[in-house]
Write a protein that holds these residues in place. Structure first.
Motif, PDB file in Angstrom:
ATOM      1  N   ASP A 216      44.522   8.506 -35.602  1.00 34.53           N
ATOM      2  CA  ASP A 216      44.470   7.814 -36.455  1.00 34.53           C
ATOM      3  C   ASP A 216      45.436   7.863 -37.247  1.00 34.53           C
ATOM      4  OD1 ASP A 216      44.301   5.402 -37.952  1.00 34.53           O
ATOM      5  OD2 ASP A 216      41.933   5.598 -38.870  1.00 34.53           O
ATOM      6  N   THR A 218      46.883   5.112 -39.523  1.00 35.26           N
ATOM      7  CA  THR A 218      46.876   4.729 -40.710  1.00 35.26           C
ATOM      8  C   THR A 218      46.342   5.363 -42.395  1.00 35.26           C
ATOM      9  OG1 THR A 218      44.640   3.999 -40.319  1.00 35.26           O
ATOM     10  CG2 THR A 218      46.703   2.870 -39.346  1.00 35.26           C
ATOM     11  N   GLN A 271      51.368   1.584 -36.338  1.00 39.75           N
ATOM     12  CA  GLN A 271      49.833   2.312 -36.264  1.00 39.75           C
ATOM     13  C   GLN A 271      49.911   0.948 -36.996  1.00 39.75           C
ATOM     14  OE1 GLN A 271      47.552   5.146 -35.637  1.00 39.75           O
ATOM     15  NE2 GLN A 271      48.615   6.238 -33.921  1.00 39.75           N
TER      16      GLN A 271
END
Length: 274
Positions: A216, A218, A271
């Motif tokens: 992830d 982000t 992303q």
């Protein structure tokens, strides 16, 4: 502006002094670096970067008078030079008619000054190739990353090839250098944790089982890359919160460090935009 006569002698003291800047030790000793070519100097003019000396040929001025007038206001000394003199000042084989010098930027961060926590950043340990560094600087700007850290024992950030490869982005680069990268990583992680936004430090290793796009990205993220030949040191690797790999086809050992940097930063961009 009343300008002095054109410099025509390769033995002029100023010409000889500037020519020494081809050497790393002289750039360090004089505290000055070279800016070569119209494109680099267009970027310097846009950034209003102060210049010490500006050297140009008559032909260059005729083609770029507006830029020349802008640069005059930023330079302490402005000199027209004969083409052979200009060629001796430049490090390129075919210079386009303009060379300047400027004071070196202060990039090194003291040990007692904690780094700003990145939203998206890159750190590289012992980077040696100036073309790679310039390309990474260009990629950092294109991806909108807010941090770029480099160890002090890397190639000079103001090497002439770095400036050329950065395609003018050198002047807006968030580049900072650190004597001990692992200490900077630990300090940034501690500050991020205190702020309630933990920083993930993502190291690349050929043996990691997870591909880089599986994370992830982000979250606040700093990618760390190693030397072109020997990779990351044990101390930096120990500071990482995640280890990832770039999947490669059989028979391919690794990717160029600048290419790797681009893959990571743009996956994070993808992303975050998604």
């Amino acid at each position: 502006m009343n300008l002095p006569p054109s410099l025509t002698s390769l033995h002029n003291p100023l010409v000889k002094q500037v020519r020494k800047l081809h050497q790393t030790k002289e750039r360090h000793r004089q505290g000055i670096f070279l800016l070569e070519g119209t494109h680099v100097l267009e970027a310097a003019a846009a950034a209003r970067y102060p210049l010490k000396h500006l050297f140009y040929t008559t032909d260059w001025w005729q083609r770029h008078a507006a830029l020349g007038l802008d640069l005059q206001g930023q330079a302490d000394t402005v000199r027209e030079v004969a083409p052979p003199v200009l060629k001796s000042l430049a490090t390129t084989v075919h210079p386009d008619g303009v060379v300047a010098t400027a004071a070196r930027r202060q990039l090194s961060v003291p040990d007692d000054l904690p780094p700003i926590v990145p939203s998206l950043g890159l750190a590289v340990e012992r980077l040696q190739d100036p073309g790679n560094l310039g390309t990474i600087i260009r990629t950092i700007a294109a991806a909108g990353a807010d941090s770029f850290w480099l160890t002090d024992d890397s190639v000079d950030a103001d090497h002439p090839k770095v400036l050329r490869a950065s395609a003018g982005q050198w002047f807006r680069s968030p580049l900072q250098t650190y004597p001990v990268l692992s200490a900077a990583l630990s300090a940034a992680q501690a500050r991020a944790t205190q702020a309630g936004q933990p920083l993930q430090v993502v190291a690349t290793t050929p043996t990691a089982s997870a591909a880089y796009w599986a994370l992830d990205l982000t979250r606040p993220t700093l990618f760390v890359l190693g030397n072109e030949g020997s990779g990351l040191s044990a101390d930096v690797l120990a500071s990482a919160t995640h280890e990832v790999s770039i999947p490669l086809d059989k028979g391919v050992e690794s990717l160029n460090v600048a290419i790797s940097a681009a893959l990571f930063l743009y996956e994070a961009c993808r992303q975050r935009q998604a």
